[in-house]
Design a protein around this motif. Sequence first.
Motif, PDB file in Angstrom:
ATOM      1  N   LEU A 176       0.799  -1.237   0.141  1.00 42.73           N
ATOM      2  CA  LEU A 176      -0.138   0.052  -0.102  1.00 42.73           C
ATOM      3  C   LEU A 176       0.792   1.227  -0.003  1.00 42.73           C
ATOM      4  CD1 LEU A 176      -2.718   1.312   0.078  1.00 42.73           C
ATOM      5  CD2 LEU A 176      -2.462   1.171   2.660  1.00 42.73           C
ATOM      6  N   ILE A 177       1.812   1.369   0.889  1.00 49.27           N
ATOM      7  CA  ILE A 177       2.804   2.388   1.014  1.00 49.27           C
ATOM      8  C   ILE A 177       3.553   2.613  -0.464  1.00 49.27           C
ATOM      9  CG2 ILE A 177       4.899   3.280   2.162  1.00 49.27           C
ATOM     10  CD1 ILE A 177       4.141   1.982   4.577  1.00 49.27           C
ATOM     11  N   ALA A 178       4.137   1.628  -0.807  1.00 44.39           N
ATOM     12  CA  ALA A 178       4.846   1.698  -2.180  1.00 44.39           C
ATOM     13  C   ALA A 178       3.835   1.839  -3.376  1.00 44.39           C
ATOM     14  CB  ALA A 178       5.225   0.306  -2.538  1.00 44.39           C
ATOM     15  N   PHE A 179       2.417   1.449  -3.392  1.00 43.71           N
ATOM     16  CA  PHE A 179       1.768   1.904  -4.111  1.00 43.71           C
ATOM     17  C   PHE A 179       1.515   3.303  -4.228  1.00 43.71           C
ATOM     18  CE2 PHE A 179      -2.949   2.614  -5.508  1.00 43.71           C
ATOM     19  CZ  PHE A 179      -2.800   2.262  -6.945  1.00 43.71           C
ATOM     20  N   VAL A 180       1.105   4.061  -3.046  1.00 47.74           N
ATOM     21  CA  VAL A 180       1.084   5.344  -3.178  1.00 47.74           C
ATOM     22  C   VAL A 180       2.352   5.986  -3.663  1.00 47.74           C
ATOM     23  CG1 VAL A 180       0.793   7.351  -1.349  1.00 47.74           C
ATOM     24  CG2 VAL A 180      -0.540   5.222  -1.217  1.00 47.74           C
ATOM     25  N   GLY A 181       3.497   5.744  -3.230  1.00 50.31           N
ATOM     26  CA  GLY A 181       4.750   6.364  -3.895  1.00 50.31           C
ATOM     27  C   GLY A 181       4.576   6.344  -5.301  1.00 50.31           C
ATOM     28  N   VAL A 182       4.260   5.147  -6.128  1.00 50.10           N
ATOM     29  CA  VAL A 182       4.295   5.006  -7.514  1.00 50.10           C
ATOM     30  C   VAL A 182       3.312   5.817  -7.932  1.00 50.10           C
ATOM     31  CG1 VAL A 182       3.467   3.447  -9.252  1.00 50.10           C
ATOM     32  CG2 VAL A 182       4.914   2.601  -7.560  1.00 50.10           C
ATOM     33  N   VAL A 183       2.092   6.008  -7.478  1.00 53.19           N
ATOM     34  CA  VAL A 183       1.117   6.950  -7.834  1.00 53.19           C
ATOM     35  C   VAL A 183       1.513   8.592  -7.967  1.00 53.19           C
ATOM     36  CG1 VAL A 183      -1.377   8.012  -7.631  1.00 53.19           C
ATOM     37  CG2 VAL A 183      -0.986   5.426  -7.393  1.00 53.19           C
ATOM     38  N   LEU A 184       2.112   8.818  -6.828  1.00 57.25           N
ATOM     39  CA  LEU A 184       2.739  10.224  -6.666  1.00 57.25           C
ATOM     40  C   LEU A 184       3.729  10.516  -7.798  1.00 57.25           C
ATOM     41  CD1 LEU A 184       3.231  10.549  -2.771  1.00 57.25           C
ATOM     42  CD2 LEU A 184       1.447  11.695  -4.098  1.00 57.25           C
ATOM     43  N   LEU A 185       4.633   9.525  -8.096  1.00 58.16           N
ATOM     44  CA  LEU A 185       5.670   9.538  -9.148  1.00 58.16           C
ATOM     45  C   LEU A 185       4.964   9.652 -10.485  1.00 58.16           C
ATOM     46  CD1 LEU A 185       8.562   6.911  -7.854  1.00 58.16           C
ATOM     47  CD2 LEU A 185       8.661   9.355  -8.031  1.00 58.16           C
ATOM     48  N   LEU A 186       4.109   9.008 -10.628  1.00 63.09           N
ATOM     49  CA  LEU A 186       3.381   8.955 -12.015  1.00 63.09           C
ATOM     50  C   LEU A 186       2.685  10.323 -12.379  1.00 63.09           C
ATOM     51  CD1 LEU A 186       1.458   5.645 -11.983  1.00 63.09           C
ATOM     52  CD2 LEU A 186       3.469   6.098 -13.327  1.00 63.09           C
ATOM     53  N   TYR A 218      10.679  13.311  -5.063  1.00 65.87           N
ATOM     54  CA  TYR A 218      11.361  12.796  -3.884  1.00 65.87           C
ATOM     55  C   TYR A 218      10.495  12.205  -2.727  1.00 65.87           C
ATOM     56  CZ  TYR A 218      15.780  15.241  -5.471  1.00 65.87           C
ATOM     57  OH  TYR A 218      16.868  15.435  -6.107  1.00 65.87           O
ATOM     58  N   ILE A 219       9.339  12.661  -2.843  1.00 66.66           N
ATOM     59  CA  ILE A 219       8.120  12.268  -1.703  1.00 66.66           C
ATOM     60  C   ILE A 219       7.835  10.755  -2.184  1.00 66.66           C
ATOM     61  CG2 ILE A 219       5.875  12.397  -1.040  1.00 66.66           C
ATOM     62  CD1 ILE A 219       6.312  15.423  -1.087  1.00 66.66           C
ATOM     63  N   GLY A 220       7.638  10.702  -3.678  1.00 65.51           N
ATOM     64  CA  GLY A 220       7.318   9.256  -4.109  1.00 65.51           C
ATOM     65  C   GLY A 220       8.256   8.383  -4.096  1.00 65.51           C
ATOM     66  N   ILE A 221       9.285   8.820  -4.083  1.00 63.33           N
ATOM     67  CA  ILE A 221      10.756   7.898  -3.989  1.00 63.33           C
ATOM     68  C   ILE A 221      10.804   7.296  -2.631  1.00 63.33           C
ATOM     69  CG2 ILE A 221      13.393   7.864  -4.225  1.00 63.33           C
ATOM     70  CD1 ILE A 221      13.242   9.734  -6.388  1.00 63.33           C
ATOM     71  N   ILE A 222      10.671   8.086  -1.687  1.00 66.89           N
ATOM     72  CA  ILE A 222      10.879   7.665  -0.240  1.00 66.89           C
ATOM     73  C   ILE A 222       9.842   6.674   0.096  1.00 66.89           C
ATOM     74  CG2 ILE A 222      10.618   8.579   2.068  1.00 66.89           C
ATOM     75  CD1 ILE A 222      11.815  11.351   1.419  1.00 66.89           C
ATOM     76  N   ALA A 223       8.519   7.166  -0.442  1.00 70.38           N
ATOM     77  CA  ALA A 223       7.292   6.124  -0.165  1.00 70.38           C
ATOM     78  C   ALA A 223       7.650   4.840  -0.810  1.00 70.38           C
ATOM     79  CB  ALA A 223       5.875   6.850  -0.685  1.00 70.38           C
ATOM     80  N   VAL A 224       8.059   4.784  -1.828  1.00 72.28           N
ATOM     81  CA  VAL A 224       8.289   3.569  -2.703  1.00 72.28           C
ATOM     82  C   VAL A 224       9.509   2.837  -2.010  1.00 72.28           C
ATOM     83  CG1 VAL A 224       9.187   2.256  -4.883  1.00 72.28           C
ATOM     84  CG2 VAL A 224       7.606   4.133  -4.947  1.00 72.28           C
ATOM     85  N   ILE A 225      10.562   3.237  -1.732  1.00 70.06           N
ATOM     86  CA  ILE A 225      11.696   2.548  -1.169  1.00 70.06           C
ATOM     87  C   ILE A 225      11.112   2.018   0.554  1.00 70.06           C
ATOM     88  CG2 ILE A 225      13.929   2.705   0.055  1.00 70.06           C
ATOM     89  CD1 ILE A 225      14.848   4.714  -2.385  1.00 70.06           C
ATOM     90  N   PHE A 226      10.493   2.958   1.063  1.00 69.60           N
ATOM     91  CA  PHE A 226      10.118   2.679   2.363  1.00 69.60           C
ATOM     92  C   PHE A 226       9.109   1.681   2.317  1.00 69.60           C
ATOM     93  CE2 PHE A 226       7.008   3.649   6.163  1.00 69.60           C
ATOM     94  CZ  PHE A 226       7.833   3.097   7.000  1.00 69.60           C
ATOM     95  N   GLY A 227       8.125   1.648   1.314  1.00 65.11           N
ATOM     96  CA  GLY A 227       7.071   0.452   1.159  1.00 65.11           C
ATOM     97  C   GLY A 227       7.563  -0.909   1.044  1.00 65.11           C
TER      98      GLY A 227
END
Length: 299
Positions: free
Chosen positions: A134-144, A283-292
């Motif tokens: 879920l966390i990584a998915f949020v990060g991916v959506v932000l990056l997109l 950067y917000i999305g990257i942090i979310a993806v890696i943390f997820g």
Amino acid sequence: MSNRDLLAENALKAWGFLIVLALIWGSSFILIKRGLEVFSPGEVGAFRIVAAGLFLLPLSLPRLKSLNKRQVKNLLIVGLVGSFIPAFLFAKAQTQLSSSLTGVFNAMTPLFVVIIGALFFNSKITQRNLIGLLIAFVGVVLLLMVKDTGFGGFTDINSYAFYVLLACCCYGVNLNIIKYRFVELKPVAITAISITMVLPAALVYLFAATDFSFKIVHVAGAWQAAGLISLLGIVGTALALILFNVMVKVATPVFASSVTYLIPIVAIMWGLLDGETLLFGHYIGIIAVIFGVWVGNRK
């Protein structure tokens, strides 16, 4: 040598392998970018497989005769989803996606391993896996959705990122097949033979369906670009997979999987050095993806 000294030596080797692998795999995306300056995505993907396959022939040919029909079938699938198809998908993605962001999206691979394993191989998916997804998915959506003016809407999504996510899905299938259907074959043999099995298709496509031969002779910078793609295939695909298999033997699987978190960092560094721009939202999305990914893979 005492057990304590042996453990210390193995730990040192493991860290060495980890750093080398992160540098190799993290640099793959800038090499793809350089190859695309001269060649089409199809040419980059096919030549990458050709370079890796020819390099691995001495390891694979002596082992072919001992395979049974089931192994041949599974190795062909591994060759397709573990090497052949992703090579084309990554090259296609980077026609419209920066090398740094491609490296970040690639970090989703371990989570796809969990998803594919749960859906098709009867492996368990834990609550921690779900939270990480879920966390990584949020990060991916932000990056997109990141744009120069902030966050765009769903109509502004860069669809080329889905090529990378599809490649990660392929890797998820590949790793589960290796885990559940190849208990009798060594990892190095699996790598060498599977890539050799898709080598003929890559050769036919490269020389019969593309302008690769023409470009090598007539286009300025083609030899340099081909050299970088060869480096990508030989070092980034063939040698790196062998090195990873060796690292797994001297370290725990959890430690080995931590290379996933270092690859995006190396890819981002190369991208920034090459003039690519990352916005605050990236950067917000990257942090979310890696943390997820980290949360989803914790034991």
